[in-house]
Motif scaffolding. Structure first.
Motif, PDB file in Angstrom:
ATOM      1  N   ARG A  94       0.811  -1.197  -0.078  1.00  5.61           N
ATOM      2  CA  ARG A  94      -0.160  -0.130  -0.082  1.00  5.61           C
ATOM      3  C   ARG A  94       0.826   1.302   0.020  1.00  5.61           C
ATOM      4  N   ALA A  97       2.448   1.816  -3.408  1.00  3.04           N
ATOM      5  CA  ALA A  97       1.528   2.068  -4.333  1.00  3.04           C
ATOM      6  C   ALA A  97       1.109   3.694  -4.314  1.00  3.04           C
ATOM      7  N   HIS A  98       0.868   4.007  -2.932  1.00  3.90           N
ATOM      8  CA  HIS A  98       0.437   5.478  -2.535  1.00  3.90           C
ATOM      9  C   HIS A  98       1.512   6.564  -2.809  1.00  3.90           C
ATOM     10  N   HIS A 100       3.838   5.954  -5.244  1.00  2.72           N
ATOM     11  CA  HIS A 100       4.568   5.702  -6.596  1.00  2.72           C
ATOM     12  C   HIS A 100       5.938   5.318  -6.533  1.00  2.72           C
ATOM     13  N   ARG A 119       8.861  -4.078  -5.780  1.00  7.77           N
ATOM     14  CA  ARG A 119       7.510  -4.476  -6.269  1.00  7.77           C
ATOM     15  C   ARG A 119       7.728  -5.895  -6.523  1.00  7.77           C
TER      16      ARG A 119
END
Length: 201
Positions: A94, A97-98, A100, A119
């Motif tokens: 999370r 993703a938040h 980037h 990732r």
């Protein structure tokens, strides 16, 4: 395969890093040699002071950097976004993703660098064998959710998708089972269409 829970279970322990004084060209060469897009920048005591990324370096290439920055300490982004070894894999995903981000430095309790998680590392949980996922979920069901003898639940896993079949004495248990199944590392989806909420005669 062992159960993958935290960043420590999937991270890369051998880390390429630079110190504050590393010159621009050395940073570029390290990224090229090791095929990575960002490097942790360490202070003298091994703590993560910042991160220098391809994006930071490209400002120089574009002529957009007027700061005359030429070392890692001058080019790096601060504060660095980091996680600890005990951070759960979903939490790290999370955050990545938040923000980037493609990679996160992993630090110990004192803020010293102990690894890097990417990732690709986080996606390792989806390489778990279906049999391992099914075994873990059966243990959870029997140990924590369903009193002995009160229900019959079969678990089948194919390509990471969990299929629940059987009968439950309490309709509310169905949603609980689905939620619990989704928390098991490696689960892609859960199907419970054949899970009845009344005990069969």
């Amino acid at each position: 395969m062992k159960r993958l829970r935290t960043v420590n279970d999937v991270m890369t322990h051998a880390v390429i890093s630079v110190d504050r004084g590393a010159p621009f060209k050395d940073i570029v060469e390290a990224m090229r040699q090791w095929r990575i897009s960002a490097l942790p920048v360490l202070s003298e005591d091994g703590r993560v002071a910042g991160v220098v990324s391809e994006a930071d370096l490209l400002l120089k290439a574009q002529g957009a950097d007027e700061s005359r920055a030429v070392t890692a300490g001058q080019l790096m982004t601060v504060p660095a976004v980091t996680v600890t070894e005990e951070t759960g894999i979903p939490g790290a995903a999370r955050l990545m993703a938040h923000q980037h981000l493609k990679r996160l430095p992993v630090v110990d309790a004192d803020g010293r660098l102990v690894g890097v998680v990417s990732r690709g590392d986080l996606l390792k949980i989806y390489l778990r064998p279906d049999a391992d996922i099914a075994e873990e979920l059966r243990e959870l069901i029997m140990a924590e959710l369903i009193p002995a003898g009160s229900a019959v639940v079969q678990v089948h896993v194919a390509n990471g998708i969990v299929y629940l079949d059987g009968s439950l004495p309490d309709p509310s248990l169905k949603d609980v089972l689905i939620r619990v199944a989704r928390t098991v590392p490696g689960v892609v989806d859960v199907t419970a269409a054949r899970l009845d909420t009344e005990v069969r005669a």
